[in-house]
Design a protein around this motif. Sequence first.
Motif, PDB file in Angstrom:
ATOM      1  N   THR A   1       0.844  -1.184   0.000  1.00  0.00           N
ATOM      2  CA  THR A   1       0.000   0.000   0.000  1.00  0.00           C
ATOM      3  C   THR A   1       0.882   1.238   0.000  1.00  0.00           C
ATOM      4  O   THR A   1       1.664   1.444   0.923  1.00  0.00           O
ATOM      5  CB  THR A   1      -0.932  -0.003   1.226  1.00  0.00           C
ATOM      6  OG1 THR A   1      -1.726  -1.190   1.179  1.00  0.00           O
ATOM      7  CG2 THR A   1      -1.833   1.209   1.229  1.00  0.00           C
TER       8      THR A   1
ATOM      9  N   LEU B   1      -7.632   0.148  -5.889  1.00  0.00           N
ATOM     10  CA  LEU B   1      -8.331   0.698  -4.720  1.00  0.00           C
ATOM     11  C   LEU B   1      -7.481   1.773  -4.060  1.00  0.00           C
ATOM     12  O   LEU B   1      -6.310   1.549  -3.748  1.00  0.00           O
ATOM     13  CB  LEU B   1      -8.576  -0.407  -3.686  1.00  0.00           C
ATOM     14  CG  LEU B   1      -9.441  -1.590  -4.133  1.00  0.00           C
ATOM     15  CD1 LEU B   1      -9.525  -2.624  -3.006  1.00  0.00           C
ATOM     16  CD2 LEU B   1     -10.835  -1.132  -4.538  1.00  0.00           C
TER      17      LEU B   1
ATOM     18  N   ALA C   1      -7.665   4.724  -0.894  1.00  0.00           N
ATOM     19  CA  ALA C   1      -8.353   5.430   0.190  1.00  0.00           C
ATOM     20  C   ALA C   1      -8.006   6.907   0.100  1.00  0.00           C
ATOM     21  O   ALA C   1      -6.870   7.268  -0.226  1.00  0.00           O
ATOM     22  CB  ALA C   1      -7.931   4.857   1.543  1.00  0.00           C
TER      23      ALA C   1
ATOM     24  N   LEU D   1     -12.914   4.446   0.960  1.00  0.00           N
ATOM     25  CA  LEU D   1     -12.148   3.470   0.188  1.00  0.00           C
ATOM     26  C   LEU D   1     -12.711   3.470  -1.216  1.00  0.00           C
ATOM     27  O   LEU D   1     -13.794   2.951  -1.471  1.00  0.00           O
ATOM     28  CB  LEU D   1     -12.256   2.074   0.812  1.00  0.00           C
ATOM     29  CG  LEU D   1     -11.551   0.972   0.024  1.00  0.00           C
ATOM     30  CD1 LEU D   1     -10.101   1.315  -0.231  1.00  0.00           C
ATOM     31  CD2 LEU D   1     -11.668  -0.348   0.744  1.00  0.00           C
TER      32      LEU D   1
ATOM     33  N   ILE E   1     -13.555  -3.643  -3.372  1.00  0.00           N
ATOM     34  CA  ILE E   1     -13.870  -2.935  -2.125  1.00  0.00           C
ATOM     35  C   ILE E   1     -14.401  -3.925  -1.088  1.00  0.00           C
ATOM     36  O   ILE E   1     -13.971  -3.932   0.071  1.00  0.00           O
ATOM     37  CB  ILE E   1     -14.935  -1.827  -2.359  1.00  0.00           C
ATOM     38  CG1 ILE E   1     -14.361  -0.678  -3.187  1.00  0.00           C
ATOM     39  CG2 ILE E   1     -15.485  -1.317  -1.030  1.00  0.00           C
ATOM     40  CD1 ILE E   1     -15.375   0.445  -3.486  1.00  0.00           C
TER      41      ILE E   1
ATOM     42  N   LYS F   1     -12.502  -4.952   2.415  1.00  0.00           N
ATOM     43  CA  LYS F   1     -13.169  -4.664   3.694  1.00  0.00           C
ATOM     44  C   LYS F   1     -13.639  -5.920   4.401  1.00  0.00           C
ATOM     45  O   LYS F   1     -14.051  -5.848   5.558  1.00  0.00           O
ATOM     46  CB  LYS F   1     -14.398  -3.768   3.459  1.00  0.00           C
ATOM     47  CG  LYS F   1     -14.063  -2.313   3.183  1.00  0.00           C
ATOM     48  CD  LYS F   1     -15.318  -1.500   2.921  1.00  0.00           C
ATOM     49  CE  LYS F   1     -16.222  -1.313   4.110  1.00  0.00           C
ATOM     50  NZ  LYS F   1     -15.945  -0.164   4.974  1.00  0.00           N
TER      51      LYS F   1
ATOM     52  N   ALA G   1     -13.208   3.622   4.790  1.00  0.00           N
ATOM     53  CA  ALA G   1     -11.998   2.838   4.524  1.00  0.00           C
ATOM     54  C   ALA G   1     -11.558   2.046   5.753  1.00  0.00           C
ATOM     55  O   ALA G   1     -10.457   2.238   6.279  1.00  0.00           O
ATOM     56  CB  ALA G   1     -10.879   3.765   4.043  1.00  0.00           C
TER      57      ALA G   1
ATOM     58  N   VAL H   1      -6.518   4.190   8.531  1.00  0.00           N
ATOM     59  CA  VAL H   1      -6.777   3.433   7.302  1.00  0.00           C
ATOM     60  C   VAL H   1      -5.769   2.293   7.187  1.00  0.00           C
ATOM     61  O   VAL H   1      -6.134   1.132   6.963  1.00  0.00           O
ATOM     62  CB  VAL H   1      -6.664   4.339   6.048  1.00  0.00           C
ATOM     63  CG1 VAL H   1      -6.762   3.507   4.768  1.00  0.00           C
ATOM     64  CG2 VAL H   1      -7.736   5.427   6.068  1.00  0.00           C
TER      65      VAL H   1
ATOM     66  N   LEU I   1      -6.147  -1.646   6.664  1.00  0.00           N
ATOM     67  CA  LEU I   1      -6.138  -2.057   5.252  1.00  0.00           C
ATOM     68  C   LEU I   1      -4.754  -2.139   4.611  1.00  0.00           C
ATOM     69  O   LEU I   1      -4.652  -2.384   3.411  1.00  0.00           O
ATOM     70  CB  LEU I   1      -7.035  -1.106   4.429  1.00  0.00           C
ATOM     71  CG  LEU I   1      -8.520  -1.100   4.816  1.00  0.00           C
ATOM     72  CD1 LEU I   1      -9.273  -0.013   4.046  1.00  0.00           C
ATOM     73  CD2 LEU I   1      -9.168  -2.453   4.555  1.00  0.00           C
TER      74      LEU I   1
ATOM     75  N   ILE J   1      -5.012  -2.761  -0.021  1.00  0.00           N
ATOM     76  CA  ILE J   1      -5.424  -1.752  -1.003  1.00  0.00           C
ATOM     77  C   ILE J   1      -4.164  -1.182  -1.653  1.00  0.00           C
ATOM     78  O   ILE J   1      -3.060  -1.359  -1.143  1.00  0.00           O
ATOM     79  CB  ILE J   1      -6.251  -0.617  -0.349  1.00  0.00           C
ATOM     80  CG1 ILE J   1      -5.426   0.164   0.689  1.00  0.00           C
ATOM     81  CG2 ILE J   1      -7.502  -1.208   0.315  1.00  0.00           C
ATOM     82  CD1 ILE J   1      -6.174   1.362   1.275  1.00  0.00           C
TER      83      ILE J   1
ATOM     84  N   VAL K   1      -3.136   4.975  -0.195  1.00  0.00           N
ATOM     85  CA  VAL K   1      -3.925   5.937   0.582  1.00  0.00           C
ATOM     86  C   VAL K   1      -3.356   7.328   0.306  1.00  0.00           C
ATOM     87  O   VAL K   1      -2.141   7.504   0.255  1.00  0.00           O
ATOM     88  CB  VAL K   1      -3.923   5.600   2.096  1.00  0.00           C
ATOM     89  CG1 VAL K   1      -2.522   5.515   2.677  1.00  0.00           C
ATOM     90  CG2 VAL K   1      -4.758   6.616   2.897  1.00  0.00           C
TER      91      VAL K   1
END
Length: 323
Positions: free
Chosen positions: A4, A26, A28, A37, A50, A54, A143, A157, A161, A165, A168
């Motif tokens: 991420t 994806l 955020a 998100l 998504i 999640k 998110a 976040v 996550l 994802i 961010v």
Amino acid sequence: MLRTARLTADEAGLAEAATILKRGGLVAFPTETVYGLGADATNAEAVAGIYAAKDRPSFNPLISHVESLKAAKIQGIFDETARKLAEAFWPGPLTLVVPVAPTCTVSDLARAGLDSVGLRVPAHPLAHDLLAATGRPVAAPSANRSGRVSPTDPDHVLSDLDGRIDAVVDGGASDVGVESTIVACLGGTPRLLRPGGVPREAIEALIRQRLDTGSEGGKSPLAPGMLASHYAPRAQVRLNAAEIRPGEAALLFGPTPLQGNEQAKAQLNLSKNGDLKEAAAHLFSYLRQLDASGARTIAVAPIPETGLGEAINDRLRRAAAER
Ligand code: AMP
Ligand code: MG
């Protein structure tokens, strides 16, 4: 596992975020309510991502974020009340649920198969710039992992996550921290679906009318089926089918055909490779197509209960029960 990226809140960071969204990833990003998100709302596989990230065990309609009222009008039909509310409270923490426009590009999955669409123009400048750079509606629930609290800064976040994802956008802390108020304008009296950042009183003062509350069956019936919170086909749904019976339509999953194949009135395969993300992306449109075949029953092949399979099966079980 993904790495991420933490993207800077400047032009380069937002351009990168928009590129990731456009290729189905994806991201955020901060809004004035909570961190959302985001996924390209027009890309059902991205939207399925998504739910996977999640770990959400069921599909509910997502809010699609757009840059302006003009962009919103491509997606939904705004009656007089919806237009007034949008002009007064957008950009801001108000979501309007309106009937889908013929030009709507928001995917079935983001709408959970409904004929309505939830739209919002966020006020946060970074959210606005990201939407402008992306040029498409962006579906974005909060998110966080399912069952956890909504995040108001990038560290929240990442604690939920990270590795799930693509990125961010680091925009610091969001300032409202409460979710958007949701109002349905689907004909009849507008209805408050969820209280939030814009107070009910402010809405009622503007439209000089009380908002309905509560679920269906209130004193002002809305367009039929519009407010149902879940799409259900007209046909009966028969789960875990081992065979297709004469005159049934069939919803398949995976490489193996069901017995009685030749008797099917219509059949569609959610994913021949058994890919649950692809299956989630096809779910609502395939149910609709099979329903339109006129078959009285849709036989559904077994779908594994793992990952996105849980949300797919939840939706199918409701469709099987709702009659
Ligand atoms: P959030 O979890 O903040 O993204 O909010 C999602 C909520 O928006 C859903 O649970 C619904 O209550 C509402 N919503 C979004 N789109 C629709 C729609 N088309 N019809 C009804 N409710 C919607
Ligand atoms: Mg949430």
